[in-house]
Design a protein around this motif. Structure first.
Motif, PDB file in Angstrom:
ATOM      1  N   UNK A   1       0.805  -1.201  -0.077  1.00 39.87           N
ATOM      2  CA  UNK A   1      -0.002  -0.156   0.013  1.00 39.87           C
ATOM      3  C   UNK A   1       0.966   1.411   0.070  1.00 39.87           C
ATOM      4  N   UNK A   2       0.553   2.314  -0.771  1.00 41.02           N
ATOM      5  CA  UNK A   2       1.238   3.640  -1.031  1.00 41.02           C
ATOM      6  C   UNK A   2       2.917   3.130  -1.371  1.00 41.02           C
ATOM      7  N   UNK A   3       2.906   2.240  -2.126  1.00 44.71           N
ATOM      8  CA  UNK A   3       4.367   1.856  -2.616  1.00 44.71           C
ATOM      9  C   UNK A   3       4.661   2.732  -3.715  1.00 44.71           C
ATOM     10  N   UNK A   4       5.728   3.374  -3.721  1.00 48.60           N
ATOM     11  CA  UNK A   4       6.268   4.382  -5.023  1.00 48.60           C
ATOM     12  C   UNK A   4       6.872   3.227  -6.173  1.00 48.60           C
ATOM     13  N   UNK A   5       6.304   2.721  -7.019  1.00 46.14           N
ATOM     14  CA  UNK A   5       6.831   1.825  -7.902  1.00 46.14           C
ATOM     15  C   UNK A   5       6.775   2.110  -9.373  1.00 46.14           C
ATOM     16  N   UNK A   6       7.097   3.558  -9.619  1.00 46.57           N
ATOM     17  CA  UNK A   6       7.097   3.998 -11.270  1.00 46.57           C
ATOM     18  C   UNK A   6       8.063   3.249 -11.831  1.00 46.57           C
ATOM     19  N   UNK A   7       8.064   2.770 -12.995  1.00 52.41           N
ATOM     20  CA  UNK A   7       8.959   2.221 -14.086  1.00 52.41           C
ATOM     21  C   UNK A   7       9.432   0.939 -13.352  1.00 52.41           C
ATOM     22  N   UNK A   8       8.867   0.360 -12.552  1.00 52.03           N
ATOM     23  CA  UNK A   8       9.308  -0.868 -11.891  1.00 52.03           C
ATOM     24  C   UNK A   8       8.935  -2.093 -12.945  1.00 52.03           C
ATOM     25  N   UNK A   9       9.593  -3.246 -12.923  1.00 50.31           N
ATOM     26  CA  UNK A   9       9.499  -4.258 -13.801  1.00 50.31           C
ATOM     27  C   UNK A   9       8.995  -5.590 -13.064  1.00 50.31           C
ATOM     28  N   UNK A  10       7.931  -5.859 -13.055  1.00 49.47           N
ATOM     29  CA  UNK A  10       7.036  -6.736 -12.323  1.00 49.47           C
ATOM     30  C   UNK A  10       6.418  -7.905 -13.394  1.00 49.47           C
ATOM     31  N   UNK A  11       7.196  -8.041 -14.683  1.00 43.50           N
ATOM     32  CA  UNK A  11       6.484  -8.831 -15.451  1.00 43.50           C
ATOM     33  C   UNK A  11       6.434 -10.180 -14.986  1.00 43.50           C
ATOM     34  N   UNK A  12       5.330 -10.917 -14.963  1.00 44.14           N
ATOM     35  CA  UNK A  12       5.193 -12.315 -14.382  1.00 44.14           C
ATOM     36  C   UNK A  12       5.550 -12.415 -13.013  1.00 44.14           C
ATOM     37  N   UNK A  13       5.230 -11.580 -12.229  1.00 42.03           N
ATOM     38  CA  UNK A  13       5.292 -11.340 -11.154  1.00 42.03           C
ATOM     39  C   UNK A  13       3.818 -12.210 -10.431  1.00 42.03           C
ATOM     40  N   UNK A  14       3.921 -12.868  -9.295  1.00 41.45           N
ATOM     41  CA  UNK A  14       2.932 -13.269  -8.752  1.00 41.45           C
ATOM     42  C   UNK A  14       2.393 -12.475  -7.296  1.00 41.45           C
ATOM     43  N   UNK A  15       1.060 -12.041  -7.600  1.00 44.94           N
ATOM     44  CA  UNK A  15       0.700 -10.647  -6.514  1.00 44.94           C
ATOM     45  C   UNK A  15      -0.939 -11.135  -5.920  1.00 44.94           C
ATOM     46  N   UNK A  16      -1.089 -12.557  -5.946  1.00 39.61           N
ATOM     47  CA  UNK A  16      -2.466 -13.012  -5.509  1.00 39.61           C
ATOM     48  C   UNK A  16      -2.513 -12.325  -3.999  1.00 39.61           C
ATOM     49  N   UNK A  17      -3.700 -11.548  -4.066  1.00 37.21           N
ATOM     50  CA  UNK A  17      -4.265 -10.930  -2.772  1.00 37.21           C
ATOM     51  C   UNK A  17      -3.393  -9.879  -2.360  1.00 37.21           C
ATOM     52  N   UNK A  18      -2.645  -9.520  -3.268  1.00 37.46           N
ATOM     53  CA  UNK A  18      -1.366  -8.203  -2.562  1.00 37.46           C
ATOM     54  C   UNK A  18      -2.279  -7.123  -2.409  1.00 37.46           C
ATOM     55  N   UNK A  19      -1.842  -6.134  -1.405  1.00 34.94           N
ATOM     56  CA  UNK A  19      -2.511  -4.965  -1.199  1.00 34.94           C
ATOM     57  C   UNK A  19      -1.600  -3.928  -1.908  1.00 34.94           C
ATOM     58  N   UNK A  20      -2.421  -3.279  -3.017  1.00 38.15           N
ATOM     59  CA  UNK A  20      -1.442  -2.293  -3.598  1.00 38.15           C
ATOM     60  C   UNK A  20      -2.625  -1.005  -3.618  1.00 38.15           C
ATOM     61  N   UNK A  21      -3.038  -0.657  -2.509  1.00 43.53           N
ATOM     62  CA  UNK A  21      -3.953   0.465  -2.720  1.00 43.53           C
ATOM     63  C   UNK A  21      -3.239   1.769  -2.464  1.00 43.53           C
ATOM     64  N   UNK A  22      -3.525   2.501  -3.350  1.00 44.27           N
ATOM     65  CA  UNK A  22      -2.981   3.751  -3.603  1.00 44.27           C
ATOM     66  C   UNK A  22      -1.389   3.769  -3.820  1.00 44.27           C
ATOM     67  N   UNK A  23      -0.908   2.537  -4.412  1.00 44.61           N
ATOM     68  CA  UNK A  23       0.320   2.311  -5.137  1.00 44.61           C
ATOM     69  C   UNK A  23       0.473   3.317  -6.257  1.00 44.61           C
ATOM     70  N   UNK A  24       1.697   3.774  -6.310  1.00 42.14           N
ATOM     71  CA  UNK A  24       2.094   4.368  -7.653  1.00 42.14           C
ATOM     72  C   UNK A  24       2.765   3.454  -8.675  1.00 42.14           C
ATOM     73  N   UNK A  25       2.080   2.857  -9.534  1.00 41.75           N
ATOM     74  CA  UNK A  25       2.443   2.189 -10.454  1.00 41.75           C
ATOM     75  C   UNK A  25       2.526   2.869 -12.209  1.00 41.75           C
ATOM     76  N   UNK A  26       2.660   4.022 -12.161  1.00 47.85           N
ATOM     77  CA  UNK A  26       2.798   4.546 -13.463  1.00 47.85           C
ATOM     78  C   UNK A  26       3.938   4.294 -14.289  1.00 47.85           C
ATOM     79  N   UNK A  27       3.773   3.887 -15.576  1.00 53.37           N
ATOM     80  CA  UNK A  27       4.894   3.342 -16.308  1.00 53.37           C
ATOM     81  C   UNK A  27       5.264   2.106 -15.787  1.00 53.37           C
ATOM     82  N   UNK A  28       4.721   1.156 -15.060  1.00 51.89           N
ATOM     83  CA  UNK A  28       5.387   0.044 -14.695  1.00 51.89           C
ATOM     84  C   UNK A  28       4.923  -1.077 -15.482  1.00 51.89           C
TER      85      UNK A  28
END
Length: 213
Positions: free
Chosen positions: A128-155
């Motif tokens: 939650x509220x993680x700053x993840x702009x431009x991060x590479x998460x291809x193929x990542x497993x995020x079952x039931x992960x909490x990404x509320x208000x996370x910044x994933x712009x251009x991820x």
């Protein structure tokens, strides 16, 4: 000419020597910038506020470690085990977390611009509220992960498994979610301008864009 007594000179020297502390060493691993600790056993280690920049921690066991506010920029954590660790407000800019296991890990408000985490495991993780702009998460497993208000712009989240993930109020502008799994995910209130959802599985998804169906 006046000279200081020898006792005073020694006292001042010892005081300065005490100010220079040796770096923390745990199970043979020196906790310091650019240190080499592949495969280190750091289970439950107290590493809050420590400087771990550019460290080689590939394959290290950091399960249950306290890494709050730690600096891990450019660190190599490929295939590291971080289940249950606490990385609240840690800095992970351009760190390598490829194939790492962060199941049930706390990553609240981490600074992780340009993070490399392809194929990593984030099931049940709190981002939650993680700053993840431009991060590479291809193929990542995020079952039931909490990404509320996370910044994933251009991820990059292509082929990522986000089943049941909470993405409410997340920033997904220009995020690449092609062929990702968004089944039962919640994207309510998220910003999706110019995001790519081509081929994504949106079965039961809340707030997913209808135009990509």
């Amino acid at each position: 000419m006046n000279y200081l007594p020898l006792a005073w000179v020694l006292l001042v020297f010892n005081a300065h020597a005490d100010d220079t502390e040796a770096p923390l060493t745990l199970n043979g691993c020196v906790i310091a910038e650019s240190s080499q600790c592949p495969g280190a056993d750091l289970r439950g280690a107290q590493l809050a506020n420590q400087d771990l920049r550019k460290m080689n921690l590939s394959g290290a066991d950091l399960r249950g470690a306290d890494l709050r506010h730690a600096r891990l920029d450019l660190a190599n954590l490929e295939k590291a085990r971080l289940q249950g660790a606490n990385l609240t407000r840690a800095s992970l800019q351009q760190s390598n977390l490829r194939l790492a296991d962060l199941t049930n890990t706390t990553l609240k408000a981490v600074q992780a611009w340009g993070l490399f985490a392809q194929g990593a495991q984030f099931q049940g993780a709190d981002l939650s509220a993680a700053y993840l702009q431009f991060s590479r998460l291809s193929g990542a497993r995020l079952h039931d992960a909490n990404l509320q208000a996370a910044d994933l712009e251009m991820a990059w989240l292509s082929k990522a498994d986000l089943k049941g993930a909470d993405l409410r109020d997340a920033n997904l502008q220009e995020a690449k979610l092609g062929e990702s799994n968004l089944e039962q995910a919640n994207l309510s209130g998220s910003r999706q301008h110019y995001g790519n959802f081509q081929g994504a599985n949106m079965q039961g998804c809340k707030g997913c864009p209808e135009s990509w169906e």
